[in-house]
Write a protein that holds these residues in place. Structure first.
Motif, PDB file in Angstrom:
ATOM      1  N   SER A   1      -6.597   5.167  -8.401  1.00  0.00           N
ATOM      2  CA  SER A   1      -6.138   6.494  -7.980  1.00  0.00           C
ATOM      3  C   SER A   1      -4.824   6.449  -7.198  1.00  0.00           C
ATOM      4  O   SER A   1      -4.253   7.496  -6.921  1.00  0.00           O
ATOM      5  N   TYR A   2      -4.375   5.257  -6.791  1.00  0.00           N
ATOM      6  CA  TYR A   2      -3.133   5.049  -6.034  1.00  0.00           C
ATOM      7  C   TYR A   2      -3.136   5.747  -4.669  1.00  0.00           C
ATOM      8  O   TYR A   2      -2.088   6.003  -4.098  1.00  0.00           O
ATOM      9  N   GLU A   3      -4.322   6.049  -4.134  1.00  0.00           N
ATOM     10  CA  GLU A   3      -4.384   6.602  -2.783  1.00  0.00           C
ATOM     11  C   GLU A   3      -4.387   5.457  -1.776  1.00  0.00           C
ATOM     12  O   GLU A   3      -4.811   4.351  -2.085  1.00  0.00           O
ATOM     13  N   THR A   4      -3.894   5.727  -0.556  1.00  0.00           N
ATOM     14  CA  THR A   4      -3.874   4.690   0.475  1.00  0.00           C
ATOM     15  C   THR A   4      -5.050   4.886   1.420  1.00  0.00           C
ATOM     16  O   THR A   4      -5.439   6.005   1.729  1.00  0.00           O
ATOM     17  N   LEU A   5      -5.622   3.762   1.852  1.00  0.00           N
ATOM     18  CA  LEU A   5      -6.791   3.758   2.719  1.00  0.00           C
ATOM     19  C   LEU A   5      -6.553   2.818   3.887  1.00  0.00           C
ATOM     20  O   LEU A   5      -5.892   1.797   3.732  1.00  0.00           O
ATOM     21  N   ASP A   6      -7.103   3.150   5.041  1.00  0.00           N
ATOM     22  CA  ASP A   6      -7.088   2.254   6.192  1.00  0.00           C
ATOM     23  C   ASP A   6      -8.514   1.771   6.421  1.00  0.00           C
ATOM     24  O   ASP A   6      -9.404   2.561   6.712  1.00  0.00           O
ATOM     25  N   LEU A   7      -8.730   0.458   6.266  1.00  0.00           N
ATOM     26  CA  LEU A   7     -10.050  -0.133   6.443  1.00  0.00           C
ATOM     27  C   LEU A   7      -9.988  -1.215   7.510  1.00  0.00           C
ATOM     28  O   LEU A   7      -8.947  -1.859   7.689  1.00  0.00           O
ATOM     29  N   PRO A   8     -11.093  -1.455   8.225  1.00  0.00           N
ATOM     30  CA  PRO A   8     -11.097  -2.530   9.219  1.00  0.00           C
ATOM     31  C   PRO A   8     -11.038  -3.905   8.558  1.00  0.00           C
ATOM     32  O   PRO A   8     -11.566  -4.099   7.463  1.00  0.00           O
ATOM     33  N   MET A   9     -10.387  -4.844   9.231  1.00  0.00           N
ATOM     34  CA  MET A   9     -10.265  -6.220   8.731  1.00  0.00           C
ATOM     35  C   MET A   9     -11.594  -6.942   8.911  1.00  0.00           C
ATOM     36  O   MET A   9     -12.111  -7.019  10.017  1.00  0.00           O
TER      37      MET A   9
END
Length: 129
Positions: A92-100
């Motif tokens: 989908s080419y959306e950006t996500l912020d996830l924890p490392m």
């Protein structure tokens, strides 16, 4: 909340179940034989995917329980900002912020592809590709 309803007797170790509103991976499953007046019981222990908490239940084997529908996806690491990783989903080419994740700190760098899962509205990076 995307879940499916199944009976406990169809579950196996390594599969997923919803316990306490949290998606959990089954670590052990034992069943007892039925008694003179009772039904067979199943003791199920599981560890939460997102919070790593142990949970257990004891229910009759014909009890219906929820299992989460887990979506496995691939993303590319755009940047690393402290304890967070910014990903771009490859479909989908959306950006996500996830924890490392703690166990993948040395393996994750900018530009590589990682697999992540989505279950019950939560997301987690599982492994590098």
């Amino acid at each position: 909340m995307s879940t499916k309803v199944v009976e406990i007797k169809t579950l196996k170790v390594g599969k997923y179940i919803v316990l306490g509103g949290e998606a959990s991976k089954i670590t052990s499953l034992t069943t007892s034989s039925p008694g003179k007046h009772g039904a067979a019981k199943a003791r199920l222990e599981a560890v939460g995917i997102f919070d790593n908490q142990k949970r257990s239940i004891v229910k009759p084997v014909d009890t219906k329980v929820d299992i989460p529908i887990i979506d496995k996806r691939v993303g590319q690491v755009l940047s690393i900002q402290g304890e967070n990783v910014q990903l771009m989903d490859m479909e989908s080419y959306e950006t996500l912020d996830l924890p490392m994740p703690e166990d993948l700190k040395d393996e994750i760098s900018e530009g590589i592809e990682v697999e992540y899962i989505v279950a019950l509205g939560n997301m987690k990076i599982m492994r590098t590709k």
